[in-house]
Write a protein that holds these residues in place. Sequence first.
Motif, short mmCIF file in Angstrom:
data_model
loop_
_atom_site.label_atom_id
_atom_site.label_comp_id
_atom_site.label_asym_id
_atom_site.label_seq_id
_atom_site.Cartn_x
_atom_site.Cartn_y
_atom_site.Cartn_z
N MET A 107 1.02 -1.17 -0.01
CA MET A 107 0.14 0.01 0.15
C MET A 107 0.59 1.55 -0.02
SD MET A 107 -2.94 1.56 0.20
CE MET A 107 -4.10 0.45 0.85
N PRO A 108 0.79 2.32 -0.84
CA PRO A 108 1.33 3.38 -0.87
C PRO A 108 1.32 4.30 0.48
CG PRO A 108 0.24 3.17 -2.83
CD PRO A 108 -0.13 2.05 -1.91
N ARG A 109 2.46 4.91 0.74
CA ARG A 109 2.57 5.66 2.14
C ARG A 109 1.88 6.91 1.78
NH1 ARG A 109 4.35 2.44 6.25
NH2 ARG A 109 5.31 0.43 5.66
N TRP A 110 2.25 7.64 0.67
CA TRP A 110 1.86 8.94 0.59
C TRP A 110 0.42 8.99 -0.32
CZ3 TRP A 110 6.79 11.06 -2.75
CH2 TRP A 110 7.85 10.84 -1.85
N ASP A 111 -0.10 10.32 -0.05
CA ASP A 111 -1.50 10.47 -0.62
C ASP A 111 -1.39 10.64 -2.26
OD1 ASP A 111 -0.86 13.06 -0.82
OD2 ASP A 111 -1.97 13.73 0.83
N LEU A 112 -2.37 10.63 -2.90
CA LEU A 112 -2.37 10.73 -4.37
C LEU A 112 -1.74 12.24 -4.83
CD1 LEU A 112 -3.14 9.78 -7.00
CD2 LEU A 112 -5.54 10.81 -6.69
N HIS A 113 -2.28 13.10 -4.07
CA HIS A 113 -1.92 14.51 -4.27
C HIS A 113 -0.30 14.74 -4.03
CE1 HIS A 113 -2.16 18.95 -4.53
NE2 HIS A 113 -1.17 19.02 -3.75
N ARG A 114 0.50 14.09 -3.08
CA ARG A 114 1.77 14.19 -3.06
C ARG A 114 2.47 13.32 -4.21
NH1 ARG A 114 5.47 12.82 2.23
NH2 ARG A 114 7.16 13.48 1.45
N TYR A 115 2.23 12.28 -4.51
CA TYR A 115 2.69 11.61 -5.74
C TYR A 115 2.53 12.43 -6.93
CZ TYR A 115 3.44 7.19 -2.89
OH TYR A 115 3.95 6.37 -2.24
N ARG A 116 1.36 12.97 -7.22
CA ARG A 116 1.07 13.93 -8.39
C ARG A 116 2.16 14.67 -8.63
NH1 ARG A 116 -1.08 18.64 -9.13
NH2 ARG A 116 -2.39 19.28 -10.79
N ASP A 117 2.22 15.63 -7.45
CA ASP A 117 3.14 16.89 -7.20
C ASP A 117 4.58 16.43 -7.74
OD1 ASP A 117 0.87 18.40 -7.08
OD2 ASP A 117 1.51 18.90 -4.89
N GLU A 118 5.12 15.11 -6.89
CA GLU A 118 6.48 14.78 -7.03
C GLU A 118 6.75 14.38 -8.55
OE1 GLU A 118 10.09 14.76 -5.98
OE2 GLU A 118 8.30 15.33 -4.37
N ILE A 119 5.71 13.55 -9.27
CA ILE A 119 5.63 13.40 -10.57
C ILE A 119 6.14 14.53 -11.46
CG2 ILE A 119 4.68 12.54 -12.78
CD1 ILE A 119 3.11 10.43 -11.01
N LEU A 120 5.49 15.76 -11.12
CA LEU A 120 5.52 16.75 -11.96
C LEU A 120 7.16 17.67 -11.68
CD1 LEU A 120 2.07 18.52 -11.64
CD2 LEU A 120 3.24 17.70 -13.65
N THR A 121 7.33 17.50 -10.25
CA THR A 121 8.79 17.81 -10.15
C THR A 121 9.88 16.90 -10.83
OG1 THR A 121 8.01 18.65 -7.85
CG2 THR A 121 10.28 18.27 -8.01
N GLN A 122 9.74 15.71 -10.55
CA GLN A 122 10.71 14.63 -11.09
C GLN A 122 10.97 14.93 -12.87
OE1 GLN A 122 13.19 13.06 -9.53
NE2 GLN A 122 12.18 13.85 -7.74
N THR A 123 9.77 15.37 -13.26
CA THR A 123 9.65 15.15 -14.88
C THR A 123 10.36 16.61 -15.18
OG1 THR A 123 7.59 13.91 -15.01
CG2 THR A 123 8.32 15.50 -16.83
N ASP A 124 10.10 17.56 -14.47
CA ASP A 124 11.07 18.92 -14.80
C ASP A 124 12.26 18.81 -14.54
OD1 ASP A 124 8.29 20.21 -15.19
OD2 ASP A 124 8.37 21.10 -13.32
N LEU A 125 12.71 18.04 -13.38
CA LEU A 125 14.44 17.93 -13.24
C LEU A 125 14.91 16.92 -14.43
CD1 LEU A 125 14.29 17.15 -9.59
CD2 LEU A 125 15.15 18.90 -10.54
N LEU A 126 14.09 16.08 -14.94
CA LEU A 126 14.52 15.35 -16.34
C LEU A 126 14.63 16.36 -17.30
CD1 LEU A 126 15.24 12.68 -17.63
CD2 LEU A 126 13.06 12.29 -17.97
N ARG A 127 13.82 17.17 -17.65
CA ARG A 127 13.48 18.23 -18.44
C ARG A 127 14.85 19.15 -18.37
NH1 ARG A 127 8.70 21.14 -17.82
NH2 ARG A 127 9.35 22.30 -19.93
N ASP A 128 15.12 19.50 -17.29
CA ASP A 128 16.45 20.51 -17.07
C ASP A 128 17.51 19.93 -17.70
OD1 ASP A 128 14.60 22.29 -16.17
OD2 ASP A 128 15.21 21.96 -13.96
#
Length: 260
Positions: free
Chosen positions: A1-22
């Motif tokens: 079972m995931p330990r974070w909520d959906l909102h936190r995962y959602r935001d972190e996906i966007l953050t990590q994608t931006d870091l990859l784009r950089d």
Amino acid sequence: MPRWDLHRYRDEILTQTDLLRDLLAGADPTVHVPTCPEWNLGQLARHVGGAHRWVETIVRTRATEPVSDALVNDVFGYGDEDTVQLDAWLADGARRLADAFTDAGPDTRVWTVVPDQPLEFWARRMLFETVVHRADAARTLGVGHEIDAAVARDGLDEWMSFGTVPEAYDPGTDEPLLGAGRTLRWCAGDDPAGDWFVDLTGDVPRWRHGGDEAAVTVRGPVADLLLLVYGRPVDERTEVRGDRALLDLWLRRTGCWLHE
């Protein structure tokens, strides 16, 4: 079972994608990726974006049956493309995925590759798809990168859970995973909360936080422990003591169904 909520995962996906784009900004998309030897950087980006779009389709359509994952590895028609267009494509895919999670909400149920999981399963899976391939891109370009300790811990929690699905320990598919004396411990030297114990001595695998003496113990920085389970080369920063063959078997069995 995931330990974070959906909102936190959602935001972190966007953050990590931006870091990859950089990382990819201004890079040569034809450079070979050593940790994904069939791909160059452009194809690695296509793989990540394809995974985002695959899961976005599952969530947006509320799929209850498997959806073709052709987009995930359909990368070989690309690789020498305009990097500005590739960047926009990556950003758009991550945003569409995030919006799909928001629109669905945590109570929505869809098909998951591990049966009967909440929607956070897919958000978590796409987070680590992005995190690990960001590490691949950084290594390819010879630049440093960091993985937040909380992110790395959650990634290791996810991996530990992979070992509890029947496909991982079914004795008919490979060398038996379960047996007397079969235990593993993972210790993050830079993170007091980073300690995991895997018990393979019973009728099913079990894991918990906190460790005991084990047949094999792996120590290292928490970010490198995460990369190690994904088969990335971190041997110079990690230490393995004990039954290396058991470690290799467990890693192979737990990760057998991933796209990595």
